[in-house]
Design a protein around this motif. Structure first.
Motif, PDB file in Angstrom:
ATOM      1  N   THR A 157     -75.543  11.146  -9.130  1.00  0.00           N
ATOM      2  CA  THR A 157     -74.604  12.157  -8.637  1.00  0.00           C
ATOM      3  C   THR A 157     -75.108  12.781  -7.343  1.00  0.00           C
ATOM      4  O   THR A 157     -74.349  12.967  -6.386  1.00  0.00           O
ATOM      5  CB  THR A 157     -74.386  13.245  -9.699  1.00  0.00           C
ATOM      6  OG1 THR A 157     -73.945  12.641 -10.922  1.00  0.00           O
ATOM      7  CG2 THR A 157     -73.345  14.259  -9.241  1.00  0.00           C
ATOM      8  N   ALA A 178     -70.875  13.342 -15.128  1.00  0.00           N
ATOM      9  CA  ALA A 178     -71.697  12.544 -14.210  1.00  0.00           C
ATOM     10  C   ALA A 178     -73.012  13.256 -13.921  1.00  0.00           C
ATOM     11  O   ALA A 178     -74.083  12.631 -13.907  1.00  0.00           O
ATOM     12  CB  ALA A 178     -70.936  12.299 -12.912  1.00  0.00           C
ATOM     13  N   GLN A 179     -72.933  14.564 -13.703  1.00  0.00           N
ATOM     14  CA  GLN A 179     -74.137  15.346 -13.426  1.00  0.00           C
ATOM     15  C   GLN A 179     -75.079  15.356 -14.627  1.00  0.00           C
ATOM     16  O   GLN A 179     -76.294  15.251 -14.494  1.00  0.00           O
ATOM     17  CB  GLN A 179     -73.744  16.787 -13.061  1.00  0.00           C
ATOM     18  CG  GLN A 179     -74.908  17.755 -12.903  1.00  0.00           C
ATOM     19  CD  GLN A 179     -75.703  17.505 -11.644  1.00  0.00           C
ATOM     20  OE1 GLN A 179     -75.275  16.767 -10.765  1.00  0.00           O
ATOM     21  NE2 GLN A 179     -76.859  18.113 -11.541  1.00  0.00           N
TER      22      GLN A 179
END
Length: 330
Positions: free
Chosen positions: A283, A275-276
Motif C-alpha cells: 500500500t 489493503a493497509q
C-alpha cells in the motif's frame, strides 16, 4: 485443546453478527441533535437524514445565510430545526451552541462532529501553519465541543458521532495536513469510545471515502492549483470513486444507531483499509507511485479556494456538473 483457526474465525464472525442482530438500535425519534458544520455538504445531508428519522436538529455553522437556507429546506420537509451561528475554533461559540440546544430542546442526546476543512497540494507547498490550522478545526474542535457537551450527554446517556475519513487510516498523497488531522481525530474517537463507555455515552467514528458533497469548491488548493483542483474535483464527483451524499448519510447514521465503534463508509474506504491492514508495504509503495503521477510543487506556497481556480474544463466537467445539479436540486 486448541481450536482450528477457521473455527475461531467463524466463531468470531458469528459473535459479531449476533451482536449486530441482538443489540437494540438507538431510536432517534424525538432526540435532540447538534451538528457542527450542518449548513451544507455532508452535515446538511446528515441533518436531512436525522430529521427524516424523527430527530430535532440544531445546526452550527459560521455563515448565517447558509444556515437560513439549510433550515428552510429542512422545515419544508417537516423537520424540526434551529440554528446557531458560531466558529468551531472559538470555545465561547461552542459553549453557546450547546447551551442553545439545551434551551430549545431541553437537553442534548446526539453530538455530530462534521465541520472540517481540507487542503490539497504537494507537501513542499504546505507550511507548518497549514498543519496547525487544520488541526484546530478537524481535531481540537472535536475534543473541545465534546468536552463542553459532556454533562448533557452523560445525563441523556447520549451518543457522539465523529466524521473522520479514510485518510484517517491510510495516508493519501497531496493531502498531508488533512491526513495528519484525520489520523488524530480517529485516535481521539477510539480514546473517547473507551473512556466514555462507562458513563453511558457511546462514540462512533465513521471513515468515509470521497463523497459527492461539492467540497472541492471549498478546499484550499496549493501547488499547481488548476491541475490540483481539476484532479480533485473530478475524483470527488466520479461515481465509481465517490459516494452519493444521501447514501453516505444513511450509512453513517445506521452505524451510529447500531452503536458501532468505527465504520468505513464506501467501497474505496473498505478496500484501502483492508489493503493497509493486509499489505502495508504494498500500500505504501502504491501511494508513493501515485504521488509520482500527481502535479509537482510550485514556487509559491499561496493557497486559493477551489472555486476561485476553476477553469472552463472543470466548470464543464459533465461528471462534476451532474453531481452538483443533483445536490442543488435535493
Amino acid at each position: 485443546m486448541r481450536l482450528p483457526k477457521r473455527l475461531m474465525l467463524a466463531a468470531g464472525l458469528g459473535a459479531l453478527a449476533a451482536r449486530r442482530v441482538l443489540k437494540p438500535s438507538y431510536d432517534l425519534g424525538g432526540k435532540s441533535v447538534l451538528i457542527s458544520g450542518g449548513s451544507r455538504g455532508l452535515g446538511l445531508a446528515l441533518a436531512h437524514e436525522f430529521t427524516a428519522r424523527g430527530a430535532r436538529v440544531m445546526l452550527l455553522a459560521r455563515d448565517p445565510n447558509e444556515l437560513a437556507r439549510a433550515a428552510a429546506g429542512l422545515r419544508a420537509e417537516g423537520g424540526t430545526v434551529h440554528t446557531v451561528v458560531g466558529d468551531v475554533t472559538v470555545t465561547a461559540d461552542l459553549l453557546r451552541a450547546v447551551e442553545e440546544t439545551a434551551r430549545v430542546y431541553g437537553g442534548l442526546d446526539v453530538l455530530a462532529h462534521v465541520a472540517g476543512v481540507i487542503q490539497v497540494g504537494p507537501l513542499e507547498n504546505m507550511t507548518e501553519a497549514d498543519f496547525r490550522e487544520i488541526m484546530e478545526v478537524n481535531a481540537f474542535a472535536v475534543l473541545r465541543l465534546t468536552r463542553v457537551a459532556l454533562p448533557l450527554l452523560r445525563a441523556a446517556r447520549g451518543r457522539v458521532l465523529i466524521v473522520s475519513s479514510v485518510g484517517g487510516k491510510v495516508a493519501v498523497p497531496h493531502l498531508a495536513p488533512y491526513t495528519f488531522s484525520k489520523f488524530a481525530v480517529t485516535g481521539l474517537g477510539q480514546a473517547l469510545r473507551a473512556e466514555l463507555a462507562r458513563e453511558g455515552v457511546s462514540v462512533t467514528t465513521v471513515l468515509p471515502s470521497l463523497m459527492r458533497t461539492g467540497s472541492a469548491r471549498y478546499a484550499r488548493v496549493k501547488g499547481q492549483q488548476r491541475k490540483e483542483y481539476a484532479l480533485f474535483a473530478t475524483l470527488d464527483n466520479f461515481p465509481l470513486v465517490s459516494l452519493d451524499a444521501d447514501k453516505a448519510a444513511r450509512r453513517i447514521i445506521n452505524a451510529l444507531v447500531r452503536g458501532e465503534a468505527e465504520a468505513m463508509i464506501g467501497g474505496p474506504a473498505l478496500l484501502l483499509r483492508y489493503a493497509q491492514a493486509l499489505a502495508p508495504q504494498l500500500t505504501a509503495d502504491l501511494m508513493a507511485l501515485t504521488n509520482r503521477l500527481l502535479p509537482g510543487p510550485s514556487t509559491s506556497n499561496r493557497g486559493m479556494p477551489g472555486a476561485s481556480v476553476e477553469t472552463a474544463l472543470t466548470r464543464e466537467n459533465p461528471i462534476k456538473r451532474v453531481a452538483e445539479k443533483a445536490w442543488n436540486e435535493r
